[in-house]
Structure formats: C-alpha cells, structure tokens
Design an enzyme around this catalytic site. Structure first.
Site, PDB file in Angstrom:
ATOM      1  N   SER A  55     -17.649 -53.583-144.709  1.00  0.00           N
ATOM      2  CA  SER A  55     -16.426 -54.315-144.373  1.00  0.00           C
ATOM      3  C   SER A  55     -16.463 -54.597-142.882  1.00  0.00           C
ATOM      4  O   SER A  55     -17.338 -54.095-142.172  1.00  0.00           O
ATOM      5  CB  SER A  55     -15.186 -53.478-144.743  1.00  0.00           C
ATOM      6  OG  SER A  55     -15.292 -52.176-144.190  1.00  0.00           O
ATOM      7  N   LEU A  90      -5.791 -40.582-149.674  1.00  0.00           N
ATOM      8  CA  LEU A  90      -6.391 -41.441-150.699  1.00  0.00           C
ATOM      9  C   LEU A  90      -7.081 -42.631-150.034  1.00  0.00           C
ATOM     10  O   LEU A  90      -6.500 -43.291-149.165  1.00  0.00           O
ATOM     11  CB  LEU A  90      -5.298 -41.950-151.649  1.00  0.00           C
ATOM     12  CG  LEU A  90      -5.735 -42.924-152.746  1.00  0.00           C
ATOM     13  CD1 LEU A  90      -6.682 -42.240-153.749  1.00  0.00           C
ATOM     14  CD2 LEU A  90      -4.510 -43.485-153.502  1.00  0.00           C
ATOM     15  N   GLY A  93     -10.799 -47.946-152.941  1.00  0.00           N
ATOM     16  CA  GLY A  93     -11.982 -48.785-152.719  1.00  0.00           C
ATOM     17  C   GLY A  93     -12.867 -48.126-151.680  1.00  0.00           C
ATOM     18  O   GLY A  93     -13.098 -48.664-150.598  1.00  0.00           O
ATOM     19  N   GLY A  95     -16.040 -47.372-151.422  1.00  0.00           N
ATOM     20  CA  GLY A  95     -17.423 -47.747-151.140  1.00  0.00           C
ATOM     21  C   GLY A  95     -18.356 -46.547-151.237  1.00  0.00           C
ATOM     22  O   GLY A  95     -18.283 -45.749-152.179  1.00  0.00           O
ATOM     23  N   GLY A  97     -18.376 -43.997-149.282  1.00  0.00           N
ATOM     24  CA  GLY A  97     -17.764 -42.719-148.903  1.00  0.00           C
ATOM     25  C   GLY A  97     -17.746 -42.376-147.421  1.00  0.00           C
ATOM     26  O   GLY A  97     -17.388 -41.241-147.075  1.00  0.00           O
ATOM     27  N   LEU A 117     -14.789 -48.806-158.380  1.00  0.00           N
ATOM     28  CA  LEU A 117     -15.157 -49.250-159.726  1.00  0.00           C
ATOM     29  C   LEU A 117     -16.672 -49.346-159.861  1.00  0.00           C
ATOM     30  O   LEU A 117     -17.175 -49.728-160.914  1.00  0.00           O
ATOM     31  CB  LEU A 117     -14.526 -50.618-160.013  1.00  0.00           C
ATOM     32  CG  LEU A 117     -13.005 -50.625-160.215  1.00  0.00           C
ATOM     33  CD1 LEU A 117     -12.508 -52.050-160.457  1.00  0.00           C
ATOM     34  CD2 LEU A 117     -12.609 -49.728-161.383  1.00  0.00           C
ATOM     35  N   GLN A 121     -21.863 -46.538-156.440  1.00  0.00           N
ATOM     36  CA  GLN A 121     -21.185 -45.927-155.298  1.00  0.00           C
ATOM     37  C   GLN A 121     -20.680 -44.530-155.661  1.00  0.00           C
ATOM     38  O   GLN A 121     -20.848 -43.574-154.877  1.00  0.00           O
ATOM     39  CB  GLN A 121     -20.005 -46.798-154.853  1.00  0.00           C
ATOM     40  CG  GLN A 121     -20.427 -48.108-154.213  1.00  0.00           C
ATOM     41  CD  GLN A 121     -19.259 -48.999-153.848  1.00  0.00           C
ATOM     42  OE1 GLN A 121     -18.147 -48.842-154.356  1.00  0.00           O
ATOM     43  NE2 GLN A 121     -19.508 -49.949-152.964  1.00  0.00           N
ATOM     44  N   CYS A 284     -19.766 -67.300-144.986  1.00  0.00           N
ATOM     45  CA  CYS A 284     -18.620 -66.500-144.512  1.00  0.00           C
ATOM     46  C   CYS A 284     -18.514 -66.552-142.995  1.00  0.00           C
ATOM     47  O   CYS A 284     -17.406 -66.613-142.450  1.00  0.00           O
ATOM     48  CB  CYS A 284     -18.729 -65.051-144.983  1.00  0.00           C
ATOM     49  SG  CYS A 284     -18.350 -64.852-146.717  1.00  0.00           S
TER      50      CYS A 284
HETATM   51  C1  LIG Z   1     -16.141 -54.334-149.936  1.00  0.00           C
HETATM   52  S1  LIG Z   1     -16.152 -52.745-150.698  1.00  0.00           S
HETATM   53  C2  LIG Z   1     -15.428 -51.819-149.363  1.00  0.00           C
HETATM   54  C3  LIG Z   1     -15.839 -50.374-149.416  1.00  0.00           C
HETATM   55  C4  LIG Z   1     -15.360 -49.504-148.253  1.00  0.00           C
HETATM   56  N1  LIG Z   1     -13.923 -49.436-148.178  1.00  0.00           N
HETATM   57  C5  LIG Z   1     -15.966 -49.977-146.952  1.00  0.00           C
HETATM   58  O1  LIG Z   1     -15.223 -50.457-146.087  1.00  0.00           O
HETATM   59  O2  LIG Z   1     -17.180 -49.865-146.815  1.00  0.00           O
HETATM   60  C6  LIG Z   1     -14.821 -52.849-151.938  1.00  0.00           C
HETATM   61  C7  LIG Z   1     -14.545 -51.563-152.699  1.00  0.00           C
HETATM   62  O3  LIG Z   1     -13.368 -51.751-153.486  1.00  0.00           O
HETATM   63  C8  LIG Z   1     -13.581 -51.170-154.766  1.00  0.00           C
HETATM   64  N2  LIG Z   1     -12.614 -51.759-155.708  1.00  0.00           N
HETATM   65  C9  LIG Z   1     -12.451 -53.074-156.025  1.00  0.00           C
HETATM   66  N3  LIG Z   1     -11.452 -53.220-156.923  1.00  0.00           N
HETATM   67  C10 LIG Z   1     -10.971 -51.977-157.175  1.00  0.00           C
HETATM   68  C11 LIG Z   1      -9.932 -51.466-158.014  1.00  0.00           C
HETATM   69  N4  LIG Z   1      -9.187 -52.272-158.783  1.00  0.00           N
HETATM   70  N5  LIG Z   1      -9.697 -50.125-158.016  1.00  0.00           N
HETATM   71  C12 LIG Z   1     -10.456 -49.299-157.252  1.00  0.00           C
HETATM   72  N6  LIG Z   1     -11.445 -49.718-156.439  1.00  0.00           N
HETATM   73  C13 LIG Z   1     -11.700 -51.042-156.398  1.00  0.00           C
HETATM   74  C14 LIG Z   1     -15.040 -51.440-155.040  1.00  0.00           C
HETATM   75  O4  LIG Z   1     -15.529 -50.617-156.065  1.00  0.00           O
HETATM   76  C15 LIG Z   1     -15.633 -51.123-153.655  1.00  0.00           C
HETATM   77  O5  LIG Z   1     -15.815 -49.737-153.525  1.00  0.00           O
END
Ligand SMILES: C[S@@+](CC[C@H](N)C(=O)[O-])C[C@H]1O[C@@H](n2cnc3c(N)ncnc32)[C@H](O)[C@@H]1O
Length: 312
Positions: A55, A90, A93, A95, A97, A117, A121, A284
C-alpha cells in the site's frame, strides 16, 4: 440519553446474504481477492520492501528509502488509531502481517487480530508463529470478535468493499455497514485509522476495463463524499490527508524494484503476469499524478452517545 447514531437515519440496508456470493454489498469475493493476492508470496517479496507493505508509503524527504517510508506509514496508522498499549487491536485487510508484527513487538499490544481473504497471506502470517498475533481468513462482514478492540486500522482494503454497478446510495449503505460494525467492535472513545485509494476527478467510467478484468476484479473505488456520508453520526473525522503524490512515488519504487528482479519474477509467475503488473503500475502512476485518483488517510474517533441539550 440519546445515542448519537440514533440521531441519524439508519442507512445500513439489508444485511447481505452470506449464502449469496454475488451480493454486491459483500464487496469483492474471496475468489476475486485471491486472483490478485495469491499470485505467489515469493513474487511479491521480490519487489515489496521488507515490511511486506502493499500500500502507499508515507514519504518525507527526497532521500527516504522505500522501507523507511513504509515504516513511517505503519507508525502513522498506529499512532492515529491510538493503538500503542491497547489490549486488542484489529487490522482489517492485514496483508502479509507487517502491521500486526509491529503492534505486538514494538507497541505493547496484547493481541493483534488480522483479517484477510487471501489464503497465501494467511498462511504466511501463521507460519511466523508470532506471539500475540492472530490471523483469520475471514471477510470483515463475518467477523464476530469475542471482546472489543481498543483500536482498528485498515490500510488498502476499503477499495475492495464495494463492487461495480452499485448506485451512490447503495455504496454509502455498504460503507456505512462497515463503519457501523467497526463502531460496535471498538471500546468507547476508540480510534480508527483508515487508508484508501479514492476517485479524484474521474469516476469508474473513465477507467479502462483492464483494472476490473485483469487487476482488481469486483472492486470499485470509493469517493471521499461517499466515505463522509457513511461515517455520519458514527465517527468523528479527526484528520484527513490526501497523499496521492506519495502513491505515485511508491509505485515508481515498486516498478524499479520489479525491473531489477525481472528475470526472477518471470521465472516465478511467467512473462504475461509480469507485463500485467508493469502496465498496472504505469497506469496507476499516471492516475495519481494527474489526480484522477487520490490517496486518503483518515484518522477517526468513535462517536459516543451525547446527552441532548436541555435535558437532565
Ligand atoms: C492491498 S492489500 C493491503 C494489505 C496491507 N494492509 C498492507 O498495507 O500491506 C488488501 C488487503 O485487504 C484484504 N481484504 C480485501 N477485502 C477484504 C474483506 N472483505 N475482508 C477482509 N479482508 C479483505 C485482502 O485480503 C488484503 O489482505
């Protein structure tokens, strides 16, 4: 006493049907998420920084290295959410970890729960056996915490929470349901730090089908106004930054790093996938440069019930 959230119209809409994966209010399906994130952990490791952040980083000086800027981003969200010292935090999302690890190892958090999801990961985080870290392969819609959280962070996941084809009102209802859950999961006065790409001057019609078909299926971006409407009465907006130029620079770094390890990347995932990522980075970068997309970082505080003026 009147609950603040009672003072605004309930706009949560009907709960999505968990048995209906086509329900647009559930956001991107697990299959759509895996299409993108389960390309292979080794591939992402080639060009992401050592924190595994996928991100936008937070840059300060021209000399910053990518890892430094990613650590600054993680620290920003930890500070803005009020996570240091919390018993439970919490990460929606999570990623690979990086934030969860930092919370328990450097900020005295007792239990850091991450939702993703992506099977790849979740397996990666689980294999690290980090004391205090718990990762769940779970949609936020299905999350039922056993105890409240002191803070919530969500970085780069909100972009997946609504599918294309929803009206503005349906999108607001979908996001509002998310914020209502977060409000319920937080302790009184708890903080939340959210980062998301947003539409800038463009809308979904101006974007080519490449993103929907090949990069992020079933995912429509939010507009800032939709986020604000969906927060109303639930969270106070403490701070908002738009750091779109930070994402252009982050993408430029990813592109350079992928270029430097291109042969290994092709060996891992094939030429066609590497070309797809190169095109996605390039498009992007242009979007963030010209402002058709923005990068929002919102610091939020849970609103508490307020006594009505004039009442004992
Ligand atoms: C672009 S990655 C960002 C990961 C992390 N936060 C980072 O900054 O590196 C998006 C994350 O959102 C999770 N995600 C997307 N939709 C989700 C949902 N409905 N519930 C839980 N996690 C979700 C994906 O599995 C992934 O881990």
């Amino acid at each position: 006493m009147q609950a603040a959230q009672d003072a605004v119209p309930a706009a949560a809409g009907p709960e999505p049907d968990p048995a209906d994966p086509s329900d647009a209010g559930r956001g991107a399906s697990a299959e759509a998420i895996r299409h993108h994130y389960d390309v292979g952990n080794a591939f992402y490791r080639l060009w992401l920084d050592p924190t595994g952040s996928y991100s936008c980083a937070l840059w300060e000086t021209g000399e910053d290295a990518l890892e430094q800027a990613q650590v600054r981003k993680l620290e920003h969200h930890i500070r803005e959410s009020g996570a240091p010292g919390a018993a439970r935090v919490l990460d929606i999302g999570c990623g690979w970890g990086g934030l969860l690890q930092r919370l328990v190892q450097q900020h005295g958090v007792g239990c850091a729960v991450g939702l993703t999801l992506s099977e790849a990961q979740a397996a990666f985080v689980t294999a690290q056996h980090l004391p205090g870290v718990e990762v769940r392969l779970e949609n936020w819609l299905d999350h039922r915490p056993e105890a409240p959280y002191g803070a919530i962070v969500s970085i780069g996941a909100f972009e997946h929470f609504a599918r294309h084809g929803l009206s503005r009102q349906q999108k607001v209802e979908t996001y509002r349901r998310f914020f209502r859950h977060c409000h319920d999961w937080l302790e009184p006065g708890g903080g939340m730090s959210l980062q998301s790409i947003v539409y800038g001057w463009a809308g979904s019609k101006e974007f080519c089908s490449f993103f929907d078909e090949e990069i992020f299926p079933e995912s429509d971006l939010p507009r800032l106004g939709e986020i604000f409407d969906s927060l109303d009465g639930l969270f106070e907006v403490v701070r908002l930054r738009n750091d779109r130029e930070h994402y252009e620079r982050t993408l430029s770094q990813w592109r350079q790093r992928l270029r430097a390890r291109r042969a290994e990347a092709v060996a891992l995932v094939g030429e066609a996938t590497v070309v797809r990522y190169e095109k996605y980075f390039q498009l992007c970068m242009i979007g963030f440069h010209v402002g058709s997309m923005g990068l929002a970082r919102l610091s939020l505080r849970r609103l508490e019930p307020q006594p009505r003026p004039g009442r004992a």
